[in-house]
Design an enzyme around this catalytic site. Sequence first.
Site, PDB file in Angstrom:
ATOM      1  CG  HIS A  57     -12.190 -33.350  19.617  1.00 40.76           C
ATOM      2  ND1 HIS A  57     -12.122 -31.973  19.729  1.00 40.76           N
ATOM      3  CD2 HIS A  57     -11.457 -33.831  20.651  1.00 40.76           C
ATOM      4  CE1 HIS A  57     -11.381 -31.648  20.771  1.00 40.76           C
ATOM      5  NE2 HIS A  57     -10.965 -32.770  21.350  1.00 40.76           N
ATOM      6  CG  ASP A 101     -14.192 -29.643  18.175  1.00 43.77           C
ATOM      7  OD1 ASP A 101     -14.803 -30.732  18.173  1.00 43.77           O
ATOM      8  OD2 ASP A 101     -13.079 -29.482  18.700  1.00 43.77           O
ATOM      9  CB  SER A 117     -10.773 -31.916  24.475  1.00 42.31           C
ATOM     10  OG  SER A 117      -9.607 -31.628  23.759  1.00 42.31           O
TER      11      SER A 117
END
Length: 341
Positions: free
Chosen positions: A149, A179, A286
């Site tokens: 992402h 992911d 992230s």
Amino acid sequence: MTESFRRDGEYENRENPYQGGQQHASSPVNPEWPPPPPPHQPTEPVAAPPRARKRNRGPVALLAAVAIVAAAVGGGTAYGIQELTGTDTVASSSTSTNVVPSSQKGTVAGVARAVSPSIVEINATSNAGSSTGSGVIITSDGEIITNNHVISGASRIKVTTSDGKSYTAKVVGTDSKKDLALIKLEDASGLKAATLGDSDGVQVGDEVVAIGSPEGLTGTVTSGIVSALNRDVTVSTDESQGQQQWQQGGGWPFEFGGQQFNGDTGSSTTTYKAIQTDASLNPGNSGGALIDMNGNIIGINSAMYSAADSSSDAGSVGLGFAIPINTVKADLATLRAGSTE
């Protein structure tokens, strides 16, 4: 005195010769008769001390050998050798080793100093806007693991290393179901690759360190513990959904326990088992690293919970989630082959 004579058998040897001497005092000595013991013979029992010294040496040598074997078996061979010799050892990614210098082992400062050069900031740009995330260098020529992402739908990817150097990166492979994404820096060499640990050995309560670029603050270090294991985290696999969230400046939307956080995950989702940590994570963490106290990467930070109504107001409340590093290692071959899942 009595026990000493009985132990070495000297009692009878002392009696008989003297009796024999009295009986044949006026006659020739029988050549077959044992001669009387010399005067110094009763002192022969002093030969026992060498046996005592030998017994003392045996247990000491045995304990030393057991200690060496225990160190090698208990913490893994490479770790055991490092402990005994005091030298720093970087092992292969299939073992848990001590990357942190011995003088700083077990400290957040030691982990940060050893691993920070392997963590990068990622800025991805697309038609929908831009996003900031983090990544982990896994090869010296610039292979980097991050979240899908972070770079999903990006037309341009810029990577900044801990020493301030900037590189352009290209996507090698993606796996939206986990992911994960693998990107590669252009014209890079001599980078410090991180040591990938073994997430199967992680236990609840283990101390951990997180390094990333929350809100664009490069190289931010936070610490905490492993709060739980095997949490089912559901994230969006919709490319536009991710870019929209980053354009708003919020965190990546995810779902846990039937509730959605940091935005709507949309209709296209995937679920993976995650490591839960209370180390502070914020938007921008992230793709960064969750690290054990020996400096091994045990997870890739991927989601954070926030009770804020708006994702733009999201902030850490000590509920973060990371993809286990063993999941990453199992997916590497697929990513390197150019997967676009």
